[in-house]
Enzyme design. Structure first.
Site, PDB file in Angstrom:
ATOM      1  N   ASP A   1      37.616  43.620  40.503  1.00  0.00           N
ATOM      2  CA  ASP A   1      37.597  44.148  42.153  1.00  0.00           C
ATOM      3  C   ASP A   1      38.156  45.473  42.123  1.00  0.00           C
ATOM      4  OD1 ASP A   1      36.939  41.425  44.117  1.00  0.00           O
ATOM      5  OD2 ASP A   1      37.184  41.332  42.109  1.00  0.00           O
TER       6      ASP A   1
ATOM      7  N   ASP B   1      39.983  44.523  34.938  1.00  0.00           N
ATOM      8  CA  ASP B   1      40.071  43.984  36.297  1.00  0.00           C
ATOM      9  C   ASP B   1      38.507  44.094  36.898  1.00  0.00           C
ATOM     10  OD1 ASP B   1      41.174  42.890  38.605  1.00  0.00           O
ATOM     11  OD2 ASP B   1      40.965  45.068  39.350  1.00  0.00           O
TER      12      ASP B   1
END
Length: 404
Positions: free
Chosen positions: A198, A196
Protein backbone atom coordinates in the site's frame (compact mmCIF):
# COMPACT_ATOMS: atom_id res chain seq x y z
CA UNK A 1 63.47 3.55 -11.01
CA UNK A 2 61.90 3.40 -14.48
CA UNK A 3 60.52 6.66 -15.78
CA UNK A 4 56.78 6.98 -15.27
CA UNK A 5 54.75 9.19 -17.62
CA UNK A 6 51.09 10.21 -17.52
CA UNK A 7 49.78 10.42 -21.08
CA UNK A 8 46.65 12.53 -21.57
CA UNK A 9 45.08 12.47 -25.05
CA UNK A 10 42.09 14.59 -26.11
CA UNK A 11 40.36 15.23 -29.40
CA UNK A 12 37.61 14.13 -31.76
CA UNK A 13 36.93 10.44 -31.35
CA UNK A 14 37.35 7.89 -34.14
CA UNK A 15 38.05 4.16 -34.25
CA UNK A 16 41.67 3.13 -33.77
CA UNK A 17 43.10 5.94 -31.64
CA UNK A 18 43.84 3.73 -28.63
CA UNK A 19 45.17 1.01 -30.91
CA UNK A 20 47.61 3.34 -32.69
CA UNK A 21 48.94 4.97 -29.50
CA UNK A 22 49.41 1.69 -27.62
CA UNK A 23 51.02 0.24 -30.75
CA UNK A 24 53.79 2.84 -30.49
CA UNK A 25 54.26 1.96 -26.82
CA UNK A 26 54.20 -1.77 -27.49
CA UNK A 27 57.10 -1.52 -29.96
CA UNK A 28 59.32 -0.31 -27.11
CA UNK A 29 58.17 -2.71 -24.36
CA UNK A 30 56.26 -0.10 -22.33
CA UNK A 31 54.17 -1.28 -19.33
CA UNK A 32 50.66 0.14 -18.79
CA UNK A 33 50.16 0.91 -15.08
CA UNK A 34 46.70 2.46 -15.42
CA UNK A 35 44.32 3.35 -18.24
CA UNK A 36 40.96 5.06 -18.53
CA UNK A 37 38.86 6.49 -21.34
CA UNK A 38 35.63 8.44 -21.73
CA UNK A 39 33.83 9.79 -24.80
CA UNK A 40 31.34 12.64 -24.43
CA UNK A 41 29.54 13.81 -27.57
CA UNK A 42 32.19 12.24 -29.84
CA UNK A 43 35.03 13.94 -27.95
CA UNK A 44 37.66 11.60 -26.53
CA UNK A 45 39.59 11.88 -23.29
CA UNK A 46 42.11 9.05 -22.85
CA UNK A 47 44.55 8.69 -19.97
CA UNK A 48 47.39 6.19 -19.60
CA UNK A 49 49.97 5.87 -16.86
CA UNK A 50 53.00 4.10 -18.33
CA UNK A 51 56.42 2.90 -17.23
CA UNK A 52 59.17 3.29 -19.86
CA UNK A 53 61.87 0.60 -20.16
CA UNK A 54 64.77 2.95 -19.31
CA UNK A 55 65.70 6.59 -19.63
CA UNK A 56 67.73 6.03 -22.82
CA UNK A 57 64.61 4.91 -24.68
CA UNK A 58 62.26 7.48 -23.22
CA UNK A 59 62.91 10.30 -25.67
CA UNK A 60 62.43 8.25 -28.89
CA UNK A 61 59.22 6.66 -27.57
CA UNK A 62 57.69 9.98 -26.60
CA UNK A 63 58.76 11.57 -29.88
CA UNK A 64 57.07 8.78 -31.87
CA UNK A 65 53.98 9.10 -29.69
CA UNK A 66 53.69 12.86 -30.31
CA UNK A 67 54.13 12.32 -34.05
CA UNK A 68 51.33 9.73 -34.17
CA UNK A 69 49.06 12.01 -32.12
CA UNK A 70 49.64 14.79 -34.66
CA UNK A 71 48.72 12.42 -37.49
CA UNK A 72 45.51 11.46 -35.67
CA UNK A 73 44.58 15.10 -35.05
CA UNK A 74 44.54 14.77 -31.27
CA UNK A 75 46.28 16.71 -28.53
CA UNK A 76 48.76 14.89 -26.32
CA UNK A 77 49.98 16.05 -22.92
CA UNK A 78 52.88 14.20 -21.26
CA UNK A 79 53.47 14.59 -17.52
CA UNK A 80 56.38 12.93 -15.65
CA UNK A 81 55.35 11.30 -12.37
CA UNK A 82 57.94 11.08 -9.62
CA UNK A 83 58.49 7.81 -7.73
CA UNK A 84 57.20 9.19 -4.41
CA UNK A 85 54.01 10.47 -6.03
CA UNK A 86 53.50 7.16 -7.79
CA UNK A 87 53.90 5.14 -4.57
CA UNK A 88 51.49 7.46 -2.78
CA UNK A 89 48.96 6.77 -5.53
CA UNK A 90 49.47 3.04 -5.11
CA UNK A 91 49.09 3.32 -1.36
CA UNK A 92 45.58 4.85 -1.43
CA UNK A 93 44.04 2.05 -3.48
CA UNK A 94 42.64 0.39 -0.36
CA UNK A 95 40.63 3.42 0.74
CA UNK A 96 36.87 2.92 1.10
CA UNK A 97 34.84 3.67 -2.00
CA UNK A 98 31.25 4.83 -2.17
CA UNK A 99 28.72 5.35 -4.92
CA UNK A 100 26.68 8.55 -4.93
CA UNK A 101 23.65 8.48 -7.23
CA UNK A 102 21.91 11.70 -8.26
CA UNK A 103 18.34 11.36 -9.60
CA UNK A 104 16.28 14.21 -11.03
CA UNK A 105 13.45 14.91 -13.44
CA UNK A 106 15.84 17.34 -15.10
CA UNK A 107 19.56 17.60 -14.38
CA UNK A 108 20.90 21.09 -13.72
CA UNK A 109 24.39 22.42 -13.13
CA UNK A 110 23.22 23.65 -9.72
CA UNK A 111 22.54 20.03 -8.68
CA UNK A 112 26.04 18.89 -9.63
CA UNK A 113 27.63 21.94 -8.03
CA UNK A 114 25.92 21.44 -4.69
CA UNK A 115 26.52 17.70 -4.55
CA UNK A 116 30.19 17.88 -5.48
CA UNK A 117 30.70 20.79 -3.09
CA UNK A 118 29.41 18.61 -0.24
CA UNK A 119 31.77 15.80 -1.23
CA UNK A 120 34.74 18.16 -1.33
CA UNK A 121 33.95 19.64 2.09
CA UNK A 122 34.07 16.16 3.58
CA UNK A 123 37.35 15.24 1.91
CA UNK A 124 35.90 12.81 -0.62
CA UNK A 125 37.48 12.69 -4.07
CA UNK A 126 35.55 11.82 -7.23
CA UNK A 127 37.23 9.12 -9.33
CA UNK A 128 34.58 8.41 -11.96
CA UNK A 129 31.37 10.08 -13.13
CA UNK A 130 28.93 8.09 -15.27
CA UNK A 131 25.57 8.96 -16.78
CA UNK A 132 23.20 6.01 -16.27
CA UNK A 133 20.12 7.55 -17.88
CA UNK A 134 19.59 7.70 -21.64
CA UNK A 135 20.35 10.54 -24.02
CA UNK A 136 17.77 13.32 -24.19
CA UNK A 137 16.51 14.84 -27.44
CA UNK A 138 16.00 18.60 -27.31
CA UNK A 139 14.37 18.71 -30.75
CA UNK A 140 11.59 16.19 -30.23
CA UNK A 141 8.78 16.82 -27.77
CA UNK A 142 7.10 14.18 -25.69
CA UNK A 143 7.47 12.92 -22.16
CA UNK A 144 10.69 14.00 -20.45
CA UNK A 145 12.92 11.20 -19.24
CA UNK A 146 14.49 11.21 -15.79
CA UNK A 147 18.18 11.91 -15.44
CA UNK A 148 20.65 9.91 -13.38
CA UNK A 149 24.35 10.46 -12.80
CA UNK A 150 26.53 8.15 -10.71
CA UNK A 151 29.69 9.29 -8.90
CA UNK A 152 32.36 6.88 -7.68
CA UNK A 153 34.11 8.55 -4.72
CA UNK A 154 36.86 7.54 -2.34
CA UNK A 155 38.30 8.77 0.91
CA UNK A 156 37.66 8.56 4.60
CA UNK A 157 35.41 10.77 6.66
CA UNK A 158 34.52 10.69 10.31
CA UNK A 159 30.92 11.76 9.82
CA UNK A 160 28.95 9.92 7.14
CA UNK A 161 25.76 10.94 8.96
CA UNK A 162 26.57 14.60 8.28
CA UNK A 163 26.99 13.89 4.57
CA UNK A 164 23.65 12.09 4.48
CA UNK A 165 21.99 15.05 6.21
CA UNK A 166 23.44 17.43 3.62
CA UNK A 167 22.15 15.21 0.83
CA UNK A 168 18.68 15.08 2.43
CA UNK A 169 18.59 18.88 2.71
CA UNK A 170 19.70 19.18 -0.91
CA UNK A 171 17.01 16.72 -2.00
CA UNK A 172 14.27 18.60 -0.16
CA UNK A 173 15.33 22.04 -1.39
CA UNK A 174 16.16 21.17 -5.01
CA UNK A 175 13.60 18.46 -5.81
CA UNK A 176 16.13 15.69 -6.48
CA UNK A 177 17.12 12.41 -4.86
CA UNK A 178 20.64 11.56 -3.72
CA UNK A 179 21.69 8.07 -2.64
CA UNK A 180 24.95 7.15 -0.89
CA UNK A 181 26.03 3.50 -0.88
CA UNK A 182 29.21 1.66 -0.02
CA UNK A 183 30.76 0.30 -3.20
CA UNK A 184 31.20 -3.36 -2.37
CA UNK A 185 30.60 -6.74 -3.96
CA UNK A 186 27.07 -6.97 -2.50
CA UNK A 187 25.94 -3.80 -4.24
CA UNK A 188 26.57 -5.46 -7.59
CA UNK A 189 24.95 -8.75 -6.55
CA UNK A 190 21.43 -8.04 -5.28
CA UNK A 191 19.15 -11.04 -5.75
CA UNK A 192 15.88 -10.28 -3.92
CA UNK A 193 13.70 -7.16 -3.78
CA UNK A 194 10.90 -6.92 -1.21
CA UNK A 195 8.15 -4.32 -1.46
CA UNK A 196 5.59 -2.93 0.88
CA UNK A 197 2.28 -2.87 -0.99
CA UNK A 198 0.00 0.00 0.00
CA UNK A 199 1.31 3.44 -1.09
CA UNK A 200 4.41 1.69 -2.47
CA UNK A 201 3.54 -0.82 -5.21
CA UNK A 202 0.07 0.71 -5.45
CA UNK A 203 -0.92 4.33 -4.99
CA UNK A 204 -3.61 3.78 -2.36
CA UNK A 205 -4.08 2.37 1.11
CA UNK A 206 -6.50 -0.50 0.48
CA UNK A 207 -8.01 -0.34 3.96
CA UNK A 208 -8.93 3.30 3.30
CA UNK A 209 -10.60 2.31 0.02
CA UNK A 210 -12.64 -0.35 1.80
CA UNK A 211 -13.59 2.15 4.49
CA UNK A 212 -14.83 4.70 1.93
CA UNK A 213 -17.23 2.11 0.52
CA UNK A 214 -18.50 1.37 4.01
CA UNK A 215 -19.02 5.01 4.97
CA UNK A 216 -16.19 5.18 7.56
CA UNK A 217 -13.50 6.58 5.30
CA UNK A 218 -12.54 9.63 7.36
CA UNK A 219 -12.18 7.75 10.62
CA UNK A 220 -10.05 4.99 9.10
CA UNK A 221 -7.89 7.37 7.03
CA UNK A 222 -7.03 9.41 10.11
CA UNK A 223 -5.80 6.29 11.93
CA UNK A 224 -3.90 5.12 8.83
CA UNK A 225 -2.07 8.44 8.51
CA UNK A 226 -1.01 8.36 12.15
CA UNK A 227 0.15 4.76 11.86
CA UNK A 228 2.28 5.51 8.78
CA UNK A 229 3.88 8.44 10.60
CA UNK A 230 4.69 6.16 13.50
CA UNK A 231 2.34 7.88 15.96
CA UNK A 232 0.43 4.68 16.81
CA UNK A 233 1.41 1.09 17.44
CA UNK A 234 0.74 -0.62 14.11
CA UNK A 235 -1.00 -3.67 15.55
CA UNK A 236 -3.35 -1.59 17.64
CA UNK A 237 -4.05 0.81 14.79
CA UNK A 238 -4.90 -2.09 12.46
CA UNK A 239 -7.27 -3.61 15.02
CA UNK A 240 -9.01 -0.25 15.44
CA UNK A 241 -9.41 0.23 11.70
CA UNK A 242 -10.60 -3.33 11.10
CA UNK A 243 -13.20 -3.01 13.86
CA UNK A 244 -14.74 -0.16 11.87
CA UNK A 245 -15.06 -2.50 8.86
CA UNK A 246 -16.98 -5.20 10.73
CA UNK A 247 -19.99 -6.16 8.64
CA UNK A 248 -18.62 -4.99 5.28
CA UNK A 249 -19.82 -7.22 2.42
CA UNK A 250 -16.85 -9.28 1.20
CA UNK A 251 -17.87 -8.65 -2.43
CA UNK A 252 -16.43 -5.15 -2.01
CA UNK A 253 -12.95 -6.70 -1.91
CA UNK A 254 -13.23 -7.70 -5.57
CA UNK A 255 -14.46 -4.26 -6.56
CA UNK A 256 -11.41 -2.64 -4.94
CA UNK A 257 -9.03 -5.30 -6.33
CA UNK A 258 -10.15 -4.55 -9.89
CA UNK A 259 -9.21 -0.89 -9.51
CA UNK A 260 -5.77 -0.96 -7.86
CA UNK A 261 -3.70 1.93 -9.31
CA UNK A 262 -0.11 0.79 -9.78
CA UNK A 263 2.62 3.22 -8.78
CA UNK A 264 4.61 4.94 -11.53
CA UNK A 265 7.37 2.67 -12.76
CA UNK A 266 6.17 -0.45 -10.89
CA UNK A 267 5.57 -2.62 -13.95
CA UNK A 268 8.80 -1.54 -15.67
CA UNK A 269 10.85 -2.16 -12.53
CA UNK A 270 9.47 -5.60 -11.78
CA UNK A 271 9.53 -6.82 -15.39
CA UNK A 272 13.21 -5.87 -15.64
CA UNK A 273 14.08 -7.40 -12.29
CA UNK A 274 12.35 -10.64 -13.27
CA UNK A 275 14.15 -10.67 -16.64
CA UNK A 276 17.45 -10.36 -14.80
CA UNK A 277 16.70 -13.24 -12.42
CA UNK A 278 15.69 -11.35 -9.27
CA UNK A 279 13.16 -12.79 -6.84
CA UNK A 280 10.33 -10.40 -5.95
CA UNK A 281 8.33 -10.34 -2.72
CA UNK A 282 5.47 -8.36 -1.21
CA UNK A 283 5.79 -8.03 2.57
CA UNK A 284 2.85 -5.91 3.61
CA UNK A 285 0.75 -4.82 6.54
CA UNK A 286 -2.12 -4.85 4.04
CA UNK A 287 -4.15 -7.86 2.98
CA UNK A 288 -3.37 -11.09 1.11
CA UNK A 289 -6.48 -10.72 -1.08
CA UNK A 290 -4.89 -7.78 -2.86
CA UNK A 291 -1.31 -9.02 -2.65
CA UNK A 292 -2.33 -12.21 -4.43
CA UNK A 293 -3.97 -10.15 -7.18
CA UNK A 294 -0.71 -8.24 -7.70
CA UNK A 295 1.17 -11.54 -7.65
CA UNK A 296 -0.86 -12.72 -10.64
CA UNK A 297 -0.61 -9.39 -12.44
CA UNK A 298 3.13 -8.73 -12.00
CA UNK A 299 4.61 -12.21 -11.61
CA UNK A 300 5.63 -11.72 -7.99
CA UNK A 301 7.22 -14.73 -6.28
CA UNK A 302 6.16 -14.31 -2.65
CA UNK A 303 3.32 -12.56 -0.84
CA UNK A 304 3.18 -12.07 2.93
CA UNK A 305 0.32 -9.96 4.35
CA UNK A 306 -2.66 -10.13 6.69
CA UNK A 307 -5.54 -12.47 5.85
CA UNK A 308 -8.95 -10.97 6.40
CA UNK A 309 -11.47 -13.11 8.30
CA UNK A 310 -14.81 -13.52 6.51
CA UNK A 311 -17.94 -15.21 7.89
CA UNK A 312 -21.27 -15.50 6.11
CA UNK A 313 -19.98 -13.24 3.36
CA UNK A 314 -19.11 -10.39 5.74
CA UNK A 315 -15.87 -9.09 7.22
CA UNK A 316 -15.61 -9.89 10.93
CA UNK A 317 -13.25 -7.00 11.66
CA UNK A 318 -10.39 -9.40 12.42
CA UNK A 319 -7.49 -11.09 10.62
CA UNK A 320 -6.49 -14.74 10.67
CA UNK A 321 -3.09 -15.41 12.20
CA UNK A 322 -0.43 -13.01 13.50
CA UNK A 323 -0.54 -9.40 12.31
CA UNK A 324 2.24 -8.41 9.92
CA UNK A 325 3.71 -5.37 11.68
CA UNK A 326 7.19 -3.86 11.44
CA UNK A 327 8.94 -6.56 13.47
CA UNK A 328 7.14 -9.28 11.54
CA UNK A 329 8.22 -7.72 8.23
CA UNK A 330 11.87 -7.85 9.23
CA UNK A 331 11.48 -11.44 10.41
CA UNK A 332 9.85 -12.48 7.11
CA UNK A 333 12.57 -10.75 5.11
CA UNK A 334 15.25 -12.66 7.03
CA UNK A 335 13.39 -15.94 6.41
CA UNK A 336 13.16 -15.19 2.69
CA UNK A 337 16.88 -14.47 2.45
CA UNK A 338 17.59 -17.76 4.23
CA UNK A 339 15.21 -19.61 1.91
CA UNK A 340 16.92 -18.14 -1.16
CA UNK A 341 20.36 -18.90 0.28
CA UNK A 342 21.55 -15.29 0.14
CA UNK A 343 22.87 -12.67 2.53
CA UNK A 344 20.67 -9.80 3.67
CA UNK A 345 23.29 -7.61 1.99
CA UNK A 346 21.99 -9.00 -1.30
CA UNK A 347 18.45 -7.86 -0.49
CA UNK A 348 16.73 -4.59 -1.34
CA UNK A 349 13.60 -3.50 0.54
CA UNK A 350 11.22 -0.70 -0.38
CA UNK A 351 8.50 0.92 1.73
CA UNK A 352 6.85 4.16 2.75
CA UNK A 353 5.62 3.77 6.32
CA UNK A 354 7.10 3.69 9.81
CA UNK A 355 6.24 -0.02 10.01
CA UNK A 356 8.64 -0.58 7.08
CA UNK A 357 11.69 0.76 8.90
CA UNK A 358 12.73 -2.55 10.55
CA UNK A 359 12.66 -4.21 7.11
CA UNK A 360 14.52 -1.34 5.46
CA UNK A 361 17.08 -1.36 8.24
CA UNK A 362 18.21 -4.97 7.83
CA UNK A 363 18.27 -4.99 4.02
CA UNK A 364 21.52 -4.25 2.23
CA UNK A 365 19.65 -1.59 0.26
CA UNK A 366 16.73 -0.05 2.16
CA UNK A 367 14.73 2.56 0.26
CA UNK A 368 12.07 4.87 1.67
CA UNK A 369 9.74 5.52 -1.27
CA UNK A 370 7.76 8.80 -1.28
CA UNK A 371 7.79 8.40 2.47
CA UNK A 372 6.95 10.55 5.47
CA UNK A 373 9.85 12.64 6.90
CA UNK A 374 10.36 10.31 9.86
CA UNK A 375 10.70 7.33 7.55
CA UNK A 376 13.08 9.12 5.17
CA UNK A 377 15.24 10.13 8.11
CA UNK A 378 15.34 6.53 9.38
CA UNK A 379 16.16 4.89 6.04
CA UNK A 380 19.59 4.96 4.43
CA UNK A 381 18.18 5.76 0.97
CA UNK A 382 15.05 7.48 -0.29
CA UNK A 383 13.28 8.23 -3.56
CA UNK A 384 10.79 11.09 -3.54
CA UNK A 385 10.94 12.62 -7.03
CA UNK A 386 10.79 9.68 -9.46
CA UNK A 387 8.87 6.42 -9.90
CA UNK A 388 9.75 2.97 -8.64
CA UNK A 389 11.81 2.17 -11.73
CA UNK A 390 14.43 4.64 -10.48
CA UNK A 391 15.50 1.77 -8.21
CA UNK A 392 17.15 0.23 -11.27
CA UNK A 393 19.64 3.09 -11.16
CA UNK A 394 20.37 2.54 -7.46
CA UNK A 395 21.14 -1.10 -8.20
CA UNK A 396 23.55 0.15 -10.87
CA UNK A 397 21.78 -0.52 -14.17
CA UNK A 398 22.07 1.82 -17.13
CA UNK A 399 18.96 2.72 -19.10
CA UNK A 400 20.31 0.94 -22.18
CA UNK A 401 20.48 -2.30 -20.17
CA UNK A 402 16.77 -2.21 -19.34
CA UNK A 403 13.56 -2.72 -21.33
CA UNK A 404 10.40 -0.63 -21.44
Amino acid sequence: MREIILIHATGEDCPGITSVLTGVLAACGVDILDIGQVVIHDHLTLGMLVALPDEAQAAPVLKDLLFKAHELGITLKLTPIGPDRYETWVGVQGRPRHIVTLLARRLEAAHISRLTGALARHGLNIDIINRLSGRISLANGGEAKPACVEFSVRGSTTDWAAIRREFMEMAAEMGVDVALQEDNVFRRNRRLVAFDMDSTLIQVEVIDELAKRFGVGEEVSAITEGAMRGEFDFKESLRRRLSLLKGLDASVLEDVAQNLPLTEGAERLISNLKRLGFKIAIISGGFTYFGDRLKQLLGIDYVFANKLEVKDGLLTGRVIGPIVDGARKAELLQRLADKEGISLQQVAAVGDGANDLPMLGIAGLGIAFHAKPKVKAGARQSISTLGLDAILYLIGFRERETLG
